[in-house]
Design a protein around this motif. Structure first.
Motif, PDB file in Angstrom:
ATOM      1  N   VAL A  10      -5.044   3.624  -9.169  1.00 11.51           N
ATOM      2  CA  VAL A  10      -3.962   2.759  -9.659  1.00 11.51           C
ATOM      3  C   VAL A  10      -4.540   1.537 -10.369  1.00 11.51           C
ATOM      4  N   THR A  11      -5.605   0.980  -9.797  1.00  7.59           N
ATOM      5  CA  THR A  11      -6.236  -0.189 -10.411  1.00  7.59           C
ATOM      6  C   THR A  11      -6.827   0.162 -11.773  1.00  7.59           C
ATOM      7  N   LEU A  12      -7.507   1.291 -11.878  1.00  7.07           N
ATOM      8  CA  LEU A  12      -8.053   1.735 -13.163  1.00  7.07           C
ATOM      9  C   LEU A  12      -6.935   1.928 -14.187  1.00  7.07           C
ATOM     10  N   ILE A  65     -17.842  -0.458  -8.243  1.00  9.64           N
ATOM     11  CA  ILE A  65     -16.850   0.422  -8.854  1.00  9.64           C
ATOM     12  C   ILE A  65     -15.507   0.193  -8.175  1.00  9.64           C
ATOM     13  N   LEU A  66     -14.428   0.223  -8.970  1.00 12.72           N
ATOM     14  CA  LEU A  66     -13.105  -0.069  -8.418  1.00 12.72           C
ATOM     15  C   LEU A  66     -12.717   0.916  -7.325  1.00 12.72           C
ATOM     16  N   VAL A 126      -2.432   8.646 -13.029  1.00 10.34           N
ATOM     17  CA  VAL A 126      -3.107   8.223 -11.803  1.00 10.34           C
ATOM     18  C   VAL A 126      -3.609   9.442 -11.032  1.00 10.34           C
ATOM     19  N   GLN A 127      -2.810  10.510 -11.022  1.00 14.70           N
ATOM     20  CA  GLN A 127      -3.235  11.741 -10.358  1.00 14.70           C
ATOM     21  C   GLN A 127      -4.495  12.314 -10.999  1.00 14.70           C
ATOM     22  N   ASN A 128      -4.559  12.243 -12.328  1.00 17.62           N
ATOM     23  CA  ASN A 128      -5.754  12.725 -13.029  1.00 17.62           C
ATOM     24  C   ASN A 128      -6.973  11.870 -12.690  1.00 17.62           C
ATOM     25  N   LEU A 129      -6.783  10.561 -12.592  1.00 20.18           N
ATOM     26  CA  LEU A 129      -7.900   9.671 -12.244  1.00 20.18           C
ATOM     27  C   LEU A 129      -8.408   9.946 -10.834  1.00 20.18           C
ATOM     28  N   MET A 130      -7.519  10.378  -9.955  1.00 25.32           N
ATOM     29  CA  MET A 130      -7.919  10.649  -8.576  1.00 25.32           C
ATOM     30  C   MET A 130      -8.766  11.911  -8.445  1.00 25.32           C
ATOM     31  N   THR A 131      -8.820  12.712  -9.515  1.00 24.06           N
ATOM     32  CA  THR A 131      -9.699  13.889  -9.483  1.00 24.06           C
ATOM     33  C   THR A 131     -11.161  13.515  -9.692  1.00 24.06           C
ATOM     34  N   ILE A 132     -11.432  12.272 -10.106  1.00 21.08           N
ATOM     35  CA  ILE A 132     -12.807  11.797 -10.261  1.00 21.08           C
ATOM     36  C   ILE A 132     -13.414  11.603  -8.869  1.00 21.08           C
ATOM     37  N   PRO A 133     -14.599  12.132  -8.619  1.00 20.84           N
ATOM     38  CA  PRO A 133     -15.222  11.964  -7.288  1.00 20.84           C
ATOM     39  C   PRO A 133     -15.372  10.487  -6.917  1.00 20.84           C
ATOM     40  N   GLY A 134     -14.945  10.149  -5.714  1.00 19.02           N
ATOM     41  CA  GLY A 134     -15.073   8.783  -5.220  1.00 19.02           C
ATOM     42  C   GLY A 134     -13.912   7.878  -5.570  1.00 19.02           C
ATOM     43  N   ILE A 135     -12.919   8.380  -6.309  1.00 16.58           N
ATOM     44  CA  ILE A 135     -11.769   7.556  -6.715  1.00 16.58           C
ATOM     45  C   ILE A 135     -10.573   7.910  -5.841  1.00 16.58           C
ATOM     46  N   ASP A 161       0.832  -1.213   0.000  1.00 17.01           N
ATOM     47  CA  ASP A 161       0.000   0.000   0.000  1.00 17.01           C
ATOM     48  C   ASP A 161       0.861   1.256   0.000  1.00 17.01           C
ATOM     49  N   LEU A 162       1.948   1.240   0.755  1.00 22.40           N
ATOM     50  CA  LEU A 162       2.854   2.392   0.760  1.00 22.40           C
ATOM     51  C   LEU A 162       3.496   2.588  -0.615  1.00 22.40           C
ATOM     52  N   TYR A 163       3.863   1.483  -1.237  1.00 26.23           N
ATOM     53  CA  TYR A 163       4.452   1.560  -2.576  1.00 26.23           C
ATOM     54  C   TYR A 163       3.445   2.128  -3.576  1.00 26.23           C
ATOM     55  N   LEU A 164       2.196   1.668  -3.490  1.00 27.91           N
ATOM     56  CA  LEU A 164       1.164   2.147  -4.418  1.00 27.91           C
ATOM     57  C   LEU A 164       0.879   3.636  -4.214  1.00 27.91           C
ATOM     58  N   LYS A 165       0.932   4.112  -2.978  1.00 31.02           N
ATOM     59  CA  LYS A 165       0.741   5.541  -2.720  1.00 31.02           C
ATOM     60  C   LYS A 165       1.856   6.359  -3.364  1.00 31.02           C
ATOM     61  N   GLN A 166       3.091   5.864  -3.247  1.00 32.12           N
ATOM     62  CA  GLN A 166       4.218   6.552  -3.871  1.00 32.12           C
ATOM     63  C   GLN A 166       4.117   6.483  -5.389  1.00 32.12           C
ATOM     64  N   TYR A 167       3.666   5.348  -5.889  1.00 34.60           N
ATOM     65  CA  TYR A 167       3.498   5.179  -7.332  1.00 34.60           C
ATOM     66  C   TYR A 167       2.463   6.176  -7.858  1.00 34.60           C
ATOM     67  N   ALA A 168       1.354   6.314  -7.131  1.00 34.46           N
ATOM     68  CA  ALA A 168       0.310   7.258  -7.543  1.00 34.46           C
ATOM     69  C   ALA A 168       0.817   8.694  -7.513  1.00 34.46           C
ATOM     70  N   LYS A 169       1.655   8.981  -6.543  1.00 41.47           N
ATOM     71  CA  LYS A 169       2.188  10.336  -6.407  1.00 41.47           C
ATOM     72  C   LYS A 169       3.073  10.704  -7.586  1.00 41.47           C
ATOM     73  N   ASN A 170       3.772   9.720  -8.163  1.00 43.41           N
ATOM     74  CA  ASN A 170       4.717   9.974  -9.254  1.00 43.41           C
ATOM     75  C   ASN A 170       4.136   9.736 -10.637  1.00 43.41           C
ATOM     76  N   ASN A 171       2.857   9.358 -10.722  1.00 43.63           N
ATOM     77  CA  ASN A 171       2.237   9.049 -12.010  1.00 43.63           C
ATOM     78  C   ASN A 171       1.161  10.086 -12.314  1.00 43.63           C
ATOM     79  N   LYS A 172       1.340  10.848 -13.363  1.00 39.84           N
ATOM     80  CA  LYS A 172       0.412  11.933 -13.699  1.00 39.84           C
ATOM     81  C   LYS A 172      -0.967  11.398 -14.073  1.00 39.84           C
TER      82      LYS A 172
END
Length: 307
Positions: free
Chosen positions: A262-264, A306-307, A247-256, A234-245
């Motif tokens: 990362v899964t999407l 939903i994922l 994934v960052q864009n996907l996180m702007t979707i409400p509820g994601i 989980d810590l690795y995935l958080k860091q991965y999301a932080k460094n992936n543009k």
């Protein structure tokens, strides 16, 4: 007199031929500079089907070493268009084939069924894949790169660790139930019930205390190890999301959140594989259904899926 063996042979023999339309499609690929080859992938023995210079079908089994030699030194002068079904090893072989200067076609298994007969052998499968390869209307899938594939593997490993953690909790809870100790769900309640029963056995000088300790202690150690591994992922995935543009864009979707984004990102792979959102939703298992006059509007049968 009816001869079953002769009848079966005649069907198999007829299936090992191309009709005029198929020969025309084959010629189209040749004119584009590629020789179509159908391959039934496997771990050790590969069934390879292609057309010789004399317009005869060559359908033979190759060992892994012989198949590698076939790709590195094809029996034709032009590059290959290698077709195969989507399976566990298709992404690796697609990348390998592309690195050699050939092209690939990954086709869904459902698309190949139309080219198979009633019988099923490796030769019939390879011929069906070959016919699917030369058919331009058969849908193809892009190969996943190593980074995306290993990300999918990491998410699968995380899911497996969570399953093992749940299995361990259920087994320990069942053990307590057999000894008369009823507890609720969750690690904290199970640990509390375990300590309570262990104390009771010690106070009563039960002969079962040593056996119980040998059961309870490995359960706890196993769950702690699994918990540590899951937290590391989980810590690795958080860091991965932080460094992936993306994934960052996907996180702007409400509820994601992080894990969902990362899964999407991993599941999507190549967005060009999906003509529209409905195709992706179906691929991801959301089971969309039309809910309006426009086909673009759909809802999920299970909104919590939903994922």
């Amino acid at each position: 007199m009816f001869n079953k063996q002769q009848w079966s042979y005649s069907i198999a023999g007829n299936s090992q031929k191309l009709n005029e339309g198929e020969l025309s499609l084959y010629s189209m690929f040749i004119s584009q500079g590629y020789v179509p080859v159908g391959v039934d992938l496997a771990a050790r023995v590969f069934q390879v089907c292609y057309l010789t210079d004399k317009q005869k079908i060559k359908n033979k089994a190759l060992s892994r070493e012989a198949f590698l030699d076939f790709l590195n030194n094809p029996p034709v002068s032009q590059p290959l268009m290698v077709g195969f079904e989507a399976c566990g090893g298709c992404n690796y072989w697609a990348r390998f084939i592309e690195n050699l200067g050939h092209k690939y076609r990954i086709m869904p298994a459902a698309s190949i069924r139309a080219f198979l007969g009633l019988q099923k052998t490796d030769k019939i499968d390879a011929l069906g894949i070959f016919k699917g390869t030369i058919c331009p209307s058969v849908r193809t899938i892009s190969a996943r790169n190593e980074e995306n594939q290993t990300l999918m593997n990491l998410l699968a490993a995380r899911e497996q660790l969570i399953k093992q953690q749940t299995q361990s909790l259920n087994a320990q809870r069942a053990m307590l139930y057999e000894l008369g100790e009823i507890c609720g769900e969750g690690a904290a309640k199970i640990d509390a019930a375990t300590d309570k029963l262990k104390l009771s056995l010690e106070e009563n000088h039960s002969e079962a205390i040593s056996n119980f300790r040998m059961i309870a202690e490995p359960f706890k150690a196993n769950r702690d190890a699994l918990e540590t591994q899951i937290k590391q992922i989980d810590l690795y995935l958080k860091q991965y999301a932080k460094n992936n543009k993306t994934v960052q864009n996907l996180m702007t979707i409400p509820g994601i959140g992080v894990l969902s984004a990362v899964t999407l990102y991993a599941v999507i792979g190549n967005p060009d594989d999906f003509p529209n959102s409905r195709h992706f939703a179906s691929f991801a298992g959301f089971a969309p259904r039309v809910s309006g006059t426009e086909t673009r509007n759909f809802v999920f049968r299970n909104k919590h899926d939903i994922l």
